[in-house]
Design an enzyme around this catalytic site. Structure first.
Site: not given
Length: 509
Positions: A51, A77-78, A166, A168, A224, A365
């Site tokens: 964050g 992180c945060y 991070h 990710e 979608d 998606k």
């Protein structure tokens, strides 16, 4: 399942996607979700996102420490700083901020870092201005870097872990291994989140919910809504009624082509409605893009409501709400800070009295496309480029008229045809033409012209949240320019958009 608490990181959705890619179901909730909600969700593990705040700021988002009791926790992180602070450690501003590539030395290659560090320092992606000055009692440092003496820590007994970097993002090459270690070695999750199991579950749930009733679904020709309709059709068959509206803002031949695919491939019980004159009438004289969107949305609801009244016994409305739509409508921080007004979140006017069915509400998606593949949806629809709900109205800058739409349609068809046929075609997320509200001087056949300008837009992206302009080969750009200026009457100049998102958006309006 794994629960991700969002503290405002631009990467929060990416964390959830990485977890799901490992075959584990994951949900994102705002940081202030509450202990009762977490208890009801019964997660196998908890991830605290990064964050923009610093944990020592008075206004920084906080959680009740009791929320973490008895659950394996990974702070990123945060999230690491918050974990450190909650358990009695010290977090302070770093002497040197760290944004970008870095290397960390693995001090303990077990648990979270199993299989890592054997070849020396690991490349990672940092994005922070704080550092852990002192780890809490009971924690041990398991990785360090020159700028972060505590780049990762662990409380083995309580199964709590923190990462300053991070895992990710793609810039941490072995980040997926770290996340998988947390999922499977620490949380002991089962990798049973597959699109096949999702389809089986949703078809059964739709069938049980609808019973003998009927469902109506608005189709756009996009992924979608098509996947939504295919799921509902598999559950209840002919009791699904689909409505496909020609708003006069579709691409060249799109209404006829998509209608044919829907009828021939899917056998949908389809109502194809030509409302193009009504839409274009509502847009006459309108130049403001937000006003265009509002008028198009209101007119669509009006047309859809009229069609619904012609279908007897309909109790349910199916729509293609996706998980990012839901997140961006409820989150308090991060990529959702500017709350998105999305047509699929909130449904249609209350007077329609229809109950919502949103089978894709849990999916990203890329997962929707995987569901479509399981359902046998043809590539012509499954891998279509994203197309905005307001259609060509927001690619005709300025007033939308039949004449200006005709110019744009022809130019856009050339752009799509040429890029699709080129070797770079598969790497393009979105490519299209934009008709600019300016005219320029040109020379054609020894005569002076004063005609329109077409801008070509082509971007590469993974999910549309960020995008980079595509480096199209010069010979391809030359063909686009030559064909558009020669074949599209009323155009004498072509430009190429070399802006990325951010700071620009993919669409011009």
């Amino acid at each position: 399942m794994i629960l991700v608490l969002d503290f405002g990181s631009q990467y929060t959705q990416l964390i959830a996607r990485r977890v799901r890619e490992a075959g584990v179901y994951c949900e994102i909730h705002p940081f202030n979700v509450g202990i009762e909600k977490v208890a009801a969700l019964r997660p196998e593990g908890l991830i605290l996102s990064g964050g923009p705040a610093s944990v020592y700021d008075p206004a920084a988002p906080k959680i009740d420490a009791a929320l973490l009791d008895g659950i394996p926790v990974l702070g990123i992180c945060y999230g690491m700083g918050l974990l450190c602070q909650l358990d009695g450690g010290t977090v302070a501003r770093s002497e040197r901020r760290e944004y970008g590539p870095a290397e960390v030395v693995i001090d303990d290659a077990s648990d979270l870092f199993a299989g890592l560090g054997e070849r020396g320092p690991e490349p990672v992606w940092m994005s922070h201005g704080d550092r852990m000055e002192a780890a809490p009692r009971g924690y041990e440092t398991i990785a360090h870097s020159p700028n972060s003496p505590i780049a990762a820590f662990r409380d083995r007994e309580r199964r709590r872990f923190g990462l300053q970097f991070h895992p990710e993002v793609a810039h941490t090459p072995r980040g997926n291994e770290i996340l998988r270690n947390f999922l499977f070695r620490v949380c002991h999750c089962a990798a049973d989140w597959t699109m096949e199991s999702f389809v089986e579950r949703e078809v059964r749930a739709i069938r049980e919910r609808v019973g003998g009733g009927r469902v109506i679904c608005a189709l756009s020709g996009g992924v979608d809504s098509t996947v939504t309709a295919a799921l509902v059709q598999q559950a209840i068959g002919e009791r699904l009624v689909c409505v496909f509206v020609d708003n006069g803002l579709l691409r060249q031949h799109e209404f006829a082509e998509v209608t044919r695919i829907y009828r021939e491939h899917f056998g949908f019980n389809l109502r194809a409605v030509d409302a193009s004159q009504r839409f274009l009438g509502r847009l006459a004289g309108v130049e403001d893009p937000e006003e265009k969107r509002k008028r198009i949305g209101a007119t669509f609801i009006e047309v859809f409501e009229e069609e619904a009244q012609h279908v007897a016994g309909v109790d349910y409305l199916a729509q293609g709400t996706l998980y990012p739509d839901v997140i961006e409508s409820v989150s308090f921080k991060g990529p959702s800070a500017t709350i998105k007004s999305h047509h699929n979140v909130g449904g249609l006017p209350e007077r329609m009295r229809l109950k919502l069915i949103e089978p894709l509400r849990e999916l990203f998606k890329d997962e929707v496309r995987k569901v479509g593949a399981v359902l046998g949806i043809p590539d012509a629809i499954l891998h279509r480029q994203p197309f905005p709900g307001p259609g060509l109205a927001i690619r005709v800058l300025g007033e939308v008229t039949p004449e200006r739409l005709a110019i744009l349609r022809e130019a856009d068809a050339i752009v799509r045809e040429e890029i699709l046929a080129s070797p770079v075609g598969p790497s393009i997320w979105q490519s299209f033409a934009v008709l600019l509200p300016v005219r320029t001087v040109g020379v054609m056949g020894d005569e002076r012209t004063y005609d329109n300008v077409i801008a070509v837009r082509a971007v590469e992206s993974v999910d549309g949240m960020t995008a980079d302009w595509a480096r199209l080969p010069h010979d391809l750009l030359a063909r686009l320019s030559s064909r558009i200026t020669n074949e599209v009457r009323g155009v004498n100049r072509v430009t190429y958009d070399v802006s990325s998102k951010p700071p620009s958006t993919i669409e011009w309006e």
